[in-house]
Design a protein around this motif. Structure first.
Motif, mmCIF file in Angstrom:
data_model
loop_
_atom_site.group_PDB
_atom_site.id
_atom_site.type_symbol
_atom_site.label_atom_id
_atom_site.label_comp_id
_atom_site.label_asym_id
_atom_site.label_seq_id
_atom_site.Cartn_x
_atom_site.Cartn_y
_atom_site.Cartn_z
ATOM 1 N N ALA A 2 0.933 -0.875 -0.186
ATOM 2 C CA ALA A 2 -0.054 -0.550 0.114
ATOM 3 C C ALA A 2 0.652 0.964 -0.079
ATOM 4 C CB ALA A 2 -1.160 -0.259 1.321
ATOM 5 N N SER A 3 0.733 2.559 -1.279
ATOM 6 C CA SER A 3 1.118 3.778 -1.221
ATOM 7 C C SER A 3 0.537 4.269 0.695
ATOM 8 C CB SER A 3 1.003 4.368 -1.642
ATOM 9 O OG SER A 3 -0.701 5.090 -1.389
ATOM 10 N N PHE A 4 1.546 5.489 1.114
ATOM 11 C CA PHE A 4 1.544 6.331 2.500
ATOM 12 C C PHE A 4 0.176 7.130 2.444
ATOM 13 C CE2 PHE A 4 1.461 10.995 3.965
ATOM 14 C CZ PHE A 4 2.027 9.889 5.432
ATOM 15 N N PRO A 5 -0.433 6.959 1.055
ATOM 16 C CA PRO A 5 -1.635 8.227 1.412
ATOM 17 C C PRO A 5 -2.500 7.057 1.553
ATOM 18 C CG PRO A 5 -1.279 8.656 -0.614
ATOM 19 C CD PRO A 5 0.569 8.109 -0.345
ATOM 20 N N GLU A 6 -2.949 5.518 0.856
ATOM 21 C CA GLU A 6 -4.115 4.850 1.252
ATOM 22 C C GLU A 6 -3.586 4.203 2.757
ATOM 23 O OE1 GLU A 6 -4.014 2.320 -2.530
ATOM 24 O OE2 GLU A 6 -2.069 2.096 -1.598
ATOM 25 N N ARG A 7 -1.678 3.820 3.428
ATOM 26 C CA ARG A 7 -2.809 3.964 5.176
ATOM 27 C C ARG A 7 -2.658 4.828 5.962
ATOM 28 N NH1 ARG A 7 3.114 0.416 5.152
ATOM 29 N NH2 ARG A 7 2.636 -1.693 3.560
ATOM 30 N N LEU A 8 -2.073 6.484 5.075
ATOM 31 C CA LEU A 8 -2.352 7.308 5.996
ATOM 32 C C LEU A 8 -4.245 7.130 6.520
ATOM 33 C CD1 LEU A 8 -1.893 9.501 7.889
ATOM 34 C CD2 LEU A 8 -2.293 10.972 6.071
ATOM 35 N N ARG A 9 -5.033 6.766 4.936
ATOM 36 C CA ARG A 9 -6.319 6.965 5.321
ATOM 37 C C ARG A 9 -6.738 5.617 5.536
ATOM 38 N NH1 ARG A 9 -5.927 8.942 -0.412
ATOM 39 N NH2 ARG A 9 -7.413 10.664 -0.165
ATOM 40 N N THR A 10 -5.646 4.772 6.235
ATOM 41 C CA THR A 10 -6.631 3.546 7.267
ATOM 42 C C THR A 10 -5.788 3.976 8.840
ATOM 43 O OG1 THR A 10 -4.628 1.886 6.924
ATOM 44 C CG2 THR A 10 -6.245 1.961 5.532
ATOM 45 N N THR A 11 -5.566 4.987 8.959
ATOM 46 C CA THR A 11 -5.070 4.700 10.475
ATOM 47 C C THR A 11 -5.937 5.310 11.101
ATOM 48 O OG1 THR A 11 -2.981 5.822 9.382
ATOM 49 C CG2 THR A 11 -3.498 6.934 12.113
ATOM 50 N N VAL A 15 -5.858 14.756 4.621
ATOM 51 C CA VAL A 15 -5.716 15.353 6.637
ATOM 52 C C VAL A 15 -7.222 15.068 7.134
ATOM 53 C CG1 VAL A 15 -4.553 16.846 7.675
ATOM 54 C CG2 VAL A 15 -3.238 15.977 6.037
ATOM 55 N N ARG A 16 -7.593 16.040 6.518
ATOM 56 C CA ARG A 16 -9.242 16.752 6.893
ATOM 57 C C ARG A 16 -10.057 14.915 6.828
ATOM 58 N NH1 ARG A 16 -10.602 22.164 3.294
ATOM 59 N NH2 ARG A 16 -9.733 23.813 5.368
ATOM 60 N N GLU A 17 -9.489 14.717 5.927
ATOM 61 C CA GLU A 17 -10.675 13.398 5.832
ATOM 62 C C GLU A 17 -9.838 12.732 6.398
ATOM 63 O OE1 GLU A 17 -9.977 9.064 3.311
ATOM 64 O OE2 GLU A 17 -10.202 10.919 1.961
ATOM 65 N N VAL A 18 -8.601 11.964 7.377
ATOM 66 C CA VAL A 18 -8.187 11.795 8.499
ATOM 67 C C VAL A 18 -8.743 12.207 9.218
ATOM 68 C CG1 VAL A 18 -6.218 10.408 9.602
ATOM 69 C CG2 VAL A 18 -6.330 10.010 7.093
ATOM 70 N N VAL A 19 -8.382 13.345 9.593
ATOM 71 C CA VAL A 19 -8.637 13.561 11.133
ATOM 72 C C VAL A 19 -10.071 14.205 11.599
ATOM 73 C CG1 VAL A 19 -8.792 16.107 12.556
ATOM 74 C CG2 VAL A 19 -6.474 15.711 10.832
ATOM 75 N N ALA A 20 -11.214 14.362 10.073
ATOM 76 C CA ALA A 20 -12.382 13.517 10.425
ATOM 77 C C ALA A 20 -12.650 12.938 10.635
ATOM 78 C CB ALA A 20 -13.619 13.925 9.143
ATOM 79 N N ARG A 21 -12.078 11.151 11.155
ATOM 80 C CA ARG A 21 -11.941 10.137 11.494
ATOM 81 C C ARG A 21 -11.956 10.380 13.593
ATOM 82 N NH1 ARG A 21 -10.294 6.302 10.067
ATOM 83 N NH2 ARG A 21 -8.172 6.731 8.636
ATOM 84 N N GLY A 22 -11.349 11.234 13.719
ATOM 85 C CA GLY A 22 -10.414 11.631 14.747
ATOM 86 C C GLY A 22 -9.158 11.004 15.313
ATOM 87 N N VAL A 23 -8.804 10.526 13.911
ATOM 88 C CA VAL A 23 -7.291 10.698 14.075
ATOM 89 C C VAL A 23 -6.573 11.593 14.095
ATOM 90 C CG1 VAL A 23 -5.420 9.990 12.388
ATOM 91 C CG2 VAL A 23 -7.386 9.047 12.119
ATOM 92 N N VAL A 24 -5.739 11.898 15.182
ATOM 93 C CA VAL A 24 -4.594 13.217 15.635
ATOM 94 C C VAL A 24 -3.444 12.968 15.047
ATOM 95 C CG1 VAL A 24 -3.392 14.142 17.620
ATOM 96 C CG2 VAL A 24 -5.579 13.101 17.955
#
Length: 165
Positions: A2-11, A53-62
């Motif tokens: 998986a690419s970095f964006p894919e992995r960040l999105r699943t954090t 980042v907005r998508e990830v933060v919206a899910r509660g990821v710091v």
């Protein structure tokens, strides 16, 4: 893999990044435009990053970013400081640590991201700051070193809005 964006999105919980270089990608067109004094719409230039980042933060990821910098700062660090409003607007927390305050911190040899305290992505750069490669590891000892280093830097670092260059 998986690419970095894919992995960040699943954090799920945390994503943090430690930057330790004083210059990156010296031929970056956005950096060169900034050096020429051109007006930049950083929210548009970095739209894919901002949206992710907005998508990830919206899910509660710091999402946190710390930068260890030499002082006086380089032109590239001035550029990063100038465009950090984009990171903040996306939902990242950003802090700066003058290098002289990092001398007694055990730091890995390369910049890194840590996702959910277990997955580490090292970035490898040439001497002049060109991106060469990335390296991923889930080695628990490496993750602990990176988490410890980042936490120590974060505690000492200056919030972006208070760091003046």
């Amino acid at each position: 893999m998986a690419s970095f964006p894919e992995r960040l999105r699943t954090t799920q919980r945390t994503a943090f990044h430690l930057e330790m270089r004083d210059s990156y990608t010296p031929d970056d067109p956005t950096y060169l435009s900034w050096k020429r004094g051109e007006q930049l719409d950083v929210m548009e230039v970095y739209r894919p990053w901002v949206d992710m980042v907005r998508e990830v933060v919206a899910r509660g990821v710091v999402v946190r970013r710390a930068r260890i910098v030499s002082e006086p700062v380089t032109d590239y660090i001035r550029f990063e400081h100038a465009v950090t409003s984009m990171n903040i607007a996306a939902g990242e927390e950003v802090r700066w640590l003058p290098r002289r305050h990092a001398s007694n911190i055990a730091l890995p040899g390369n910049d890194f991201w840590v996702l959910d305290d277990t997955l580490v992505r090292f970035g490898h750069f040439s001497g002049d700051g060109e991106i060469l490669s990335e390296e991923w590891t889930e080695d628990p000892a490496v993750a602990r070193l990176c988490v410890s280093a980042f936490d120590t830097v974060w505690e000492r670092a200056i919030p972006h809005e208070d760091y003046k260059i």
